[in-house]
Design a protein around this motif. Structure first.
Motif, PDB file in Angstrom:
ATOM      1  N   PRO A  57      60.593  26.352  23.671  1.00  0.00           N
ATOM      2  CA  PRO A  57      60.966  26.949  21.950  1.00  0.00           C
ATOM      3  C   PRO A  57      59.669  27.725  21.168  1.00  0.00           C
ATOM      4  O   PRO A  57      60.355  29.142  21.561  1.00  0.00           O
ATOM      5  N   PHE A  58      58.369  26.746  21.316  1.00  0.00           N
ATOM      6  CA  PHE A  58      57.230  28.509  21.553  1.00  0.00           C
ATOM      7  C   PHE A  58      57.236  29.680  21.955  1.00  0.00           C
ATOM      8  O   PHE A  58      57.115  30.961  21.517  1.00  0.00           O
ATOM      9  N   GLY A  60      59.390  31.041  24.482  1.00  0.00           N
ATOM     10  CA  GLY A  60      60.701  31.673  23.826  1.00  0.00           C
ATOM     11  C   GLY A  60      60.583  32.468  23.393  1.00  0.00           C
ATOM     12  O   GLY A  60      61.069  33.393  23.766  1.00  0.00           O
ATOM     13  N   TRP A  61      60.249  31.921  21.919  1.00  0.00           N
ATOM     14  CA  TRP A  61      60.642  33.077  20.829  1.00  0.00           C
ATOM     15  C   TRP A  61      59.394  33.800  20.814  1.00  0.00           C
ATOM     16  O   TRP A  61      59.503  35.118  20.725  1.00  0.00           O
ATOM     17  N   LEU A  62      58.104  33.594  21.737  1.00  0.00           N
ATOM     18  CA  LEU A  62      57.166  34.337  21.508  1.00  0.00           C
ATOM     19  C   LEU A  62      57.665  35.416  22.562  1.00  0.00           C
ATOM     20  O   LEU A  62      57.250  36.750  22.576  1.00  0.00           O
ATOM     21  N   ASP A  64      60.501  36.320  23.828  1.00  0.00           N
ATOM     22  CA  ASP A  64      61.995  37.206  23.737  1.00  0.00           C
ATOM     23  C   ASP A  64      61.313  38.045  22.810  1.00  0.00           C
ATOM     24  O   ASP A  64      61.787  39.148  21.807  1.00  0.00           O
ATOM     25  N   ARG A  65      60.197  38.041  21.544  1.00  0.00           N
ATOM     26  CA  ARG A  65      59.896  38.187  19.917  1.00  0.00           C
ATOM     27  C   ARG A  65      58.747  39.542  20.716  1.00  0.00           C
ATOM     28  O   ARG A  65      59.374  40.483  19.813  1.00  0.00           O
ATOM     29  N   VAL A 188      64.199  41.222  19.936  1.00  0.00           N
ATOM     30  CA  VAL A 188      64.819  40.413  18.818  1.00  0.00           C
ATOM     31  C   VAL A 188      66.120  40.199  19.824  1.00  0.00           C
ATOM     32  O   VAL A 188      67.125  41.395  19.308  1.00  0.00           O
ATOM     33  N   PRO A 191      71.057  36.042  17.198  1.00  0.00           N
ATOM     34  CA  PRO A 191      70.595  34.326  17.783  1.00  0.00           C
ATOM     35  C   PRO A 191      71.824  33.420  17.882  1.00  0.00           C
ATOM     36  O   PRO A 191      72.359  34.227  18.513  1.00  0.00           O
ATOM     37  N   GLN A 321      68.135  36.911  24.316  1.00  0.00           N
ATOM     38  CA  GLN A 321      68.806  35.384  24.284  1.00  0.00           C
ATOM     39  C   GLN A 321      68.655  34.540  25.769  1.00  0.00           C
ATOM     40  O   GLN A 321      68.249  33.500  25.414  1.00  0.00           O
ATOM     41  N   ARG A 324      64.867  32.374  24.907  1.00  0.00           N
ATOM     42  CA  ARG A 324      65.693  30.589  24.141  1.00  0.00           C
ATOM     43  C   ARG A 324      66.530  30.146  24.693  1.00  0.00           C
ATOM     44  O   ARG A 324      66.444  28.774  24.706  1.00  0.00           O
TER      45      ARG A 324
END
Length: 392
Positions: A57-58, A60-62, A64-65, A188, A191, A321, A324
């Motif tokens: 999750p870390f 993947g978030w990094l 995508d972000r 970004v 959700p 997405q 993530r």
């Protein structure tokens, strides 16, 4: 240096799974040779899966972000090489545990980001994805088959050097490619939590959990199972290689399968094969012909299951997405399923018998078939249709 495309994806798959081909079949043997108990080995071999609960999750978030996917892969690979170089310095279980936690936190970046890149490049084409993904299997089979004779010749003490060499290859690949222009802008996405709570998605993720739970005994203890039945290191590597050769054949031919059947139907089939495969291992008594047929089934239980799962994720989640979504898949399947499966198989091996660990794998495979059937039914009930995208 070339921007990443199909060639870059192939190289990433090859290098990453060449690394997996060195540590996955042989690391438990190395720990065994260092005098660790089955219980200690079970815990250590569960740590890579445990890290897949928190690390993807870390990463993947990094990804995508920030949009700099290759830079993340590069930094994680360099850090992994430094950690692998420290393995020969450790001597106690707690020291091994610390190194394993750090190493597999870093290497957990590779798959959610790599798969997201691959799905972008493939654009939903199962045949194109399979032709890229098979290079991971090629990397795995080369190192797992070559690793056996090398370790027979130089001893299991040579394993850390082989691990460092394979990680250095991954570093070299990440240094040879650059970010595509589109990856430099932050991305970004919408959700994903609401989508992950949909009943069909929950059932699908439950099935993924059960498939990896079923394979945990294979990855943690199959080499020890073979060793206990009198197979040498070279033979162990060759038996592992049979499974990966079958997997490569599947990736080469899978477009025909996906043209004829939906991903959900192919998923369901892979779980039925999973139940049969591990029942055969449990009942084999070490018979080579049974074990070889069981390894051929890896084409379905890993190759087909993986490609069908990627097809479902690509259809259900938006491009922004994907990293993530891949991370969520890895957390549930490999993190939770792999960790609990590894611990359960270790307990069954010690407290009941080695075959009991594989009987539990067979039962998990059949339970996964039920979960896939339920996911397909829930998807149809929601009005999405078997072939229609679930993106909202």
């Amino acid at each position: 240096m070339d921007a990443i495309g199909a060639g870059g994806v192939r190289a990433l798959y090859f290098a990453y799974f060449a690394w997996v081909g060195i540590f996955s079949p042989y690391l438990s043997l190395w720990f065994d040779a260092r005098g660790l108990s089955i219980g200690e080995i079970a815990v250590l071999m569960a740590l890579p899966q445990l890290l897949r609960i928190v690390a993807p999750p870390f990463w993947g978030w990094l990804a995508d972000r920030g949009g700099r996917r290759v830079a993340i892969l590069r930094g994680a690979a360099i850090g992994g090489l430094v950690v692998v170089a420290a393995f020969p310095l450790a001597s106690r279980p707690l020291e091994y545990a610390g190194l394993m936690l750090l190493l597999f936190f870093l290497t957990a970046a590779q798959m959610p980001i790599g798969e997201a890149i691959a799905l972008d490049v493939a654009r939903g084409d199962a045949g194109r994805y399979g032709r890229m993904r098979l290079w991971g299997s090629v990397g795995f089979i080369l190192t797992v088959v070559a690793g056996g004779p090398v370790l027979d010749a130089f001893g299991l003490g040579a394993l850390p050097a082989l691990m460092a060499g394979s990680m250095a290859l991954l570093v070299g690949v990440t240094l040879s490619i650059r970010e595509p222009a589109t990856a430099r802008a932050p991305v970004v996405g919408a959700p994903v939590l609401a989508r992950l709570r949909e009943p069909a998605v929950v059932a699908f993720l439950a099935s993924a959990f059960l498939m990896v739970f079923a394979h945990a005994a294979l990855y943690a203890f199959f080499s020890l199972f073979l060793e206990r039945h009198g197979y040498g290191t070279t033979a162990i590597g060759a038996i592992w290689g049979v499974g990966v050769a079958a997997e490569i054949a599947l990736f080469m031919l899978q477009r025909r399968l996906f043209d004829r059947a939906s991903p959900m139907r192919l998923l369901a089939f892979s779980f039925l094969v999973c139940g049969l495969r591990f029942a055969m291992v449990a009942a084999s008594g070490g018979a080579l012909w049974v074990l070889l047929w069981a390894q051929v089934m890896h084409a379905a239980t890993f190759g087909l299951h993986h490609s069908a799962s990627m097809a479902v994720l690509h259809r259900w989640f938006e491009p922004a997405q994907q990293a993530r979504a891949q991370a969520a898949f890895i957390v549930v399947a490999y993190g939770c399923g792999g960790t609990l499966g590894g611990l359960a198989s270790g307990w069954l091996w010690e407290r009941v018998s080695p075959p009991a660990a594989f009987w539990a794998s067979a039962a998990a495979g059949l339970a996964g078939w039920v979960a896939v059937v339920l996911a397909a039914r829930l998807e149809r009930t929601a009005g999405k249709g078997e072939g229609a995208p679930a993106r909202g």
